[in-house]
Design a protein around this motif. Structure first.
Motif, PDB file in Angstrom:
ATOM      1  N   PRO A  26      21.426  48.757  82.090  1.00  0.00           N
ATOM      2  CA  PRO A  26      22.295  47.068  82.802  1.00  0.00           C
ATOM      3  C   PRO A  26      21.687  46.562  84.501  1.00  0.00           C
ATOM      4  O   PRO A  26      21.985  46.099  84.772  1.00  0.00           O
ATOM      5  CB  PRO A  26      23.810  47.900  83.032  1.00  0.00           C
TER       6      PRO A  26
ATOM      7  N   TYR B 225      17.875  45.162  69.146  1.00  0.00           N
ATOM      8  CA  TYR B 225      17.499  44.221  69.901  1.00  0.00           C
ATOM      9  C   TYR B 225      15.440  44.401  70.323  1.00  0.00           C
ATOM     10  O   TYR B 225      14.998  43.370  70.452  1.00  0.00           O
ATOM     11  CB  TYR B 225      17.736  44.052  71.199  1.00  0.00           C
TER      12      TYR B 225
ATOM     13  N   ASP C  41      26.257  47.111  72.324  1.00  0.00           N
ATOM     14  CA  ASP C  41      24.980  46.495  72.983  1.00  0.00           C
ATOM     15  C   ASP C  41      23.691  47.538  73.484  1.00  0.00           C
ATOM     16  O   ASP C  41      22.701  47.426  73.474  1.00  0.00           O
ATOM     17  CB  ASP C  41      24.863  45.127  73.983  1.00  0.00           C
TER      18      ASP C  41
ATOM     19  N   ARG D 183      30.029  40.472  75.864  1.00  0.00           N
ATOM     20  CA  ARG D 183      28.924  42.321  74.579  1.00  0.00           C
ATOM     21  C   ARG D 183      29.331  42.803  75.573  1.00  0.00           C
ATOM     22  O   ARG D 183      29.944  42.811  76.608  1.00  0.00           O
ATOM     23  CB  ARG D 183      27.658  41.254  74.938  1.00  0.00           C
ATOM     24  N   ASP D 184      29.241  43.942  75.229  1.00  0.00           N
ATOM     25  CA  ASP D 184      30.428  45.285  75.223  1.00  0.00           C
ATOM     26  C   ASP D 184      28.472  46.361  74.626  1.00  0.00           C
ATOM     27  O   ASP D 184      27.737  46.157  74.731  1.00  0.00           O
ATOM     28  CB  ASP D 184      31.692  46.135  74.455  1.00  0.00           C
TER      29      ASP D 184
ATOM     30  N   PRO E 216      20.279  45.076  77.402  1.00  0.00           N
ATOM     31  CA  PRO E 216      21.698  44.679  77.168  1.00  0.00           C
ATOM     32  C   PRO E 216      22.522  43.387  78.310  1.00  0.00           C
ATOM     33  O   PRO E 216      23.572  42.906  77.111  1.00  0.00           O
ATOM     34  CB  PRO E 216      22.397  46.326  77.402  1.00  0.00           C
ATOM     35  N   ASN E 217      21.691  43.429  79.405  1.00  0.00           N
ATOM     36  CA  ASN E 217      22.318  41.993  79.838  1.00  0.00           C
ATOM     37  C   ASN E 217      21.910  40.183  78.884  1.00  0.00           C
ATOM     38  O   ASN E 217      22.154  39.327  79.658  1.00  0.00           O
ATOM     39  CB  ASN E 217      22.007  42.007  80.970  1.00  0.00           C
ATOM     40  N   HIS E 218      21.227  40.377  78.145  1.00  0.00           N
ATOM     41  CA  HIS E 218      20.396  39.290  77.821  1.00  0.00           C
ATOM     42  C   HIS E 218      20.159  39.506  76.021  1.00  0.00           C
ATOM     43  O   HIS E 218      20.156  40.568  75.069  1.00  0.00           O
ATOM     44  CB  HIS E 218      19.059  39.053  78.022  1.00  0.00           C
ATOM     45  N   ALA E 219      20.523  38.133  75.578  1.00  0.00           N
ATOM     46  CA  ALA E 219      20.608  38.155  74.400  1.00  0.00           C
ATOM     47  C   ALA E 219      18.355  38.653  73.889  1.00  0.00           C
ATOM     48  O   ALA E 219      17.487  37.767  74.470  1.00  0.00           O
ATOM     49  CB  ALA E 219      21.229  36.510  73.726  1.00  0.00           C
TER      50      ALA E 219
ATOM     51  N   ARG F  19      27.397  39.363  80.725  1.00  0.00           N
ATOM     52  CA  ARG F  19      27.472  39.294  79.681  1.00  0.00           C
ATOM     53  C   ARG F  19      27.753  38.435  79.206  1.00  0.00           C
ATOM     54  O   ARG F  19      27.864  37.536  77.873  1.00  0.00           O
ATOM     55  CB  ARG F  19      27.369  41.129  78.776  1.00  0.00           C
TER      56      ARG F  19
ATOM     57  N   SER G 196      27.883  43.691  85.645  1.00  0.00           N
ATOM     58  CA  SER G 196      26.915  44.081  84.100  1.00  0.00           C
ATOM     59  C   SER G 196      28.514  42.856  83.167  1.00  0.00           C
ATOM     60  O   SER G 196      27.906  42.469  82.154  1.00  0.00           O
ATOM     61  CB  SER G 196      26.995  45.604  83.251  1.00  0.00           C
ATOM     62  N   MET G 197      29.736  43.356  83.471  1.00  0.00           N
ATOM     63  CA  MET G 197      30.985  42.096  82.297  1.00  0.00           C
ATOM     64  C   MET G 197      30.506  41.341  82.510  1.00  0.00           C
ATOM     65  O   MET G 197      29.853  40.244  81.813  1.00  0.00           O
ATOM     66  CB  MET G 197      32.468  42.647  82.506  1.00  0.00           C
TER      67      MET G 197
END
Length: 341
Positions: free
Chosen positions: A105, A132, A125, A121-122, A75-78, A116, A112-113
């Motif tokens: 996270p 993903y 994700d 991103r919230d 969730p931290n990354h594309a 992102r 985490s915010m």
């Protein structure tokens, strides 16, 4: 092996990374199967913030051991960024890369915010996590992903020509991860070293619901466990005490600091709640002499029916240790190798 790259109070981050390089070389030399590094953020006691960067460093200093993430917190990354990083690592060290992926996270909500970024991103994700996973797998594949855009179909993939792909694993400590790993046909790693609750139930769900896939034709499991091994039971317990105190701070919401040296940990008197956490963590860890520790690991493997046991060598060190070394962790690794490898 799992490595969070712990930072002792006598170390800089540079020292901690140097100690990890030395530890990975020991693991490579004595015959361990794989060496994974974690992703945690904004924690003074942990230097493992970027698995792909650490894997690249370790790849340049080892020869045969598999290197991987334990894990990349997706969730931290594309997904494309993760696929590109690990496809490149696989190209640099073919056949030696594992991509372990997690859903947590790896830090507090504020951090985490920040990770992102401005894209905003919230929590969606987390909801999109299964998709993903599919995206990362497809992007690392030779065929890539077909993206429909006006008047054409665009091919998107991590590298121009993938000769081989990293082995992918799903990490977890809950029933959610067990269900998802089974549905996706992924090898599954349970974070027994952190959770310790529900291990047997999660592994049983995974095995019973597993659907064969191109990624794994049958269920593959292993679990992680904290370990401290020394020549005597007393020394092994003493070396583990700083890590136990750190876990107690984490679980009781106290400010986190660098990992204590053994003498400093021994001088601390804990509150009852923290002491209960220490005792609970100690009960599910591997602690003792080489013979007793090896027996504990064999018992874990038999009890949970796993294909592998991954140790997290958490022994700290005493005052006067070379800051760029981790003899407590290296000794744990070497002593276990003599009994198990």
């Amino acid at each position: 092996m799992l490595d969070l790259v712990p930072v002792r109070t006598d170390q800089t981050t540079s020292d901690a990374v140097a100690a990890t390089v030395s530890l990975a070389q020991v693991a490579d030399r004595v015959g361990y199967t794989r060496y994974w590094v974690a992703e945690h953020h904004n924690m003074p006691a942990v230097a493992a913030t970027s698995p792909p960067v650490l894997i690249a460093i370790l790849g340049a200093h080892t020869s045969t051991i598999r290197l991987g993430s334990g894990g990349v917190m997706l969730p931290n990354h594309a997904p494309l960024a993760v696929a590109e990083q690990f496809a490149l690592l696989e190209a640099a060290t073919p056949g030696r890369i594992d991509l372990g992926i997690g859903r947590a996270p790896g830090s507090d909500p504020v951090t985490s915010m920040a990770l992102r970024g401005a894209a905003g991103r919230d929590d969606t994700d987390i909801e999109n996590f299964p998709q993903y996973l599919d995206d990362v797998v497809a992007l690392m594949g030779a065929d890539g992903v077909r993206v429909a855009i006006p008047r054409q179909e665009y091919i998107l993939k991590a590298t121009p020509a993938a000769a081989s792909e990293p082995r992918m694993w799903l990490l977890g400590s809950s029933m959610y991860s067990a269900h998802l790993a089974a549905a996706k046909g992924l090898p599954y790693v349970f974070a027994h070293h952190f959770s310790g609750h529900g291990t047997a139930e999660a592994l049983e769900v995974y095995r019973s619901e597993f659907r064969p896939s191109d990624l794994s034709p049958e269920p593959v499991t292993f679990l992680t466990v904290n370990a401290s091994v020394a020549d005597t039971e007393e020394e092994a317990a003493a070396l583990m005490l700083p890590n136990l105190h750190m876990m107690a701070k984490l679980r009781t919401g106290q400010p986190l600091t660098a990992l204590d040296l053994v003498e400093d940990a021994e001088a601390i008197s804990l509150a009852p709640q923290a002491q209960a956490i220490v005792e609970s963590s100690l009960a599910r860890a591997v602690v003792g002499t080489p013979e007793s520790a090896a027996a504990q690991i064999r018992s874990l493997a038999e009890q949970f029916g796993v294909d592998e046991v991954m140790i997290n060598p958490v022994a700290s060190d005493r005052r006067g240790t070379d800051p760029r070394a981790a003899p407590g962790r290296e000794h744990t690794v070497e002593l276990l190798a003599k009994e198990l490898l």
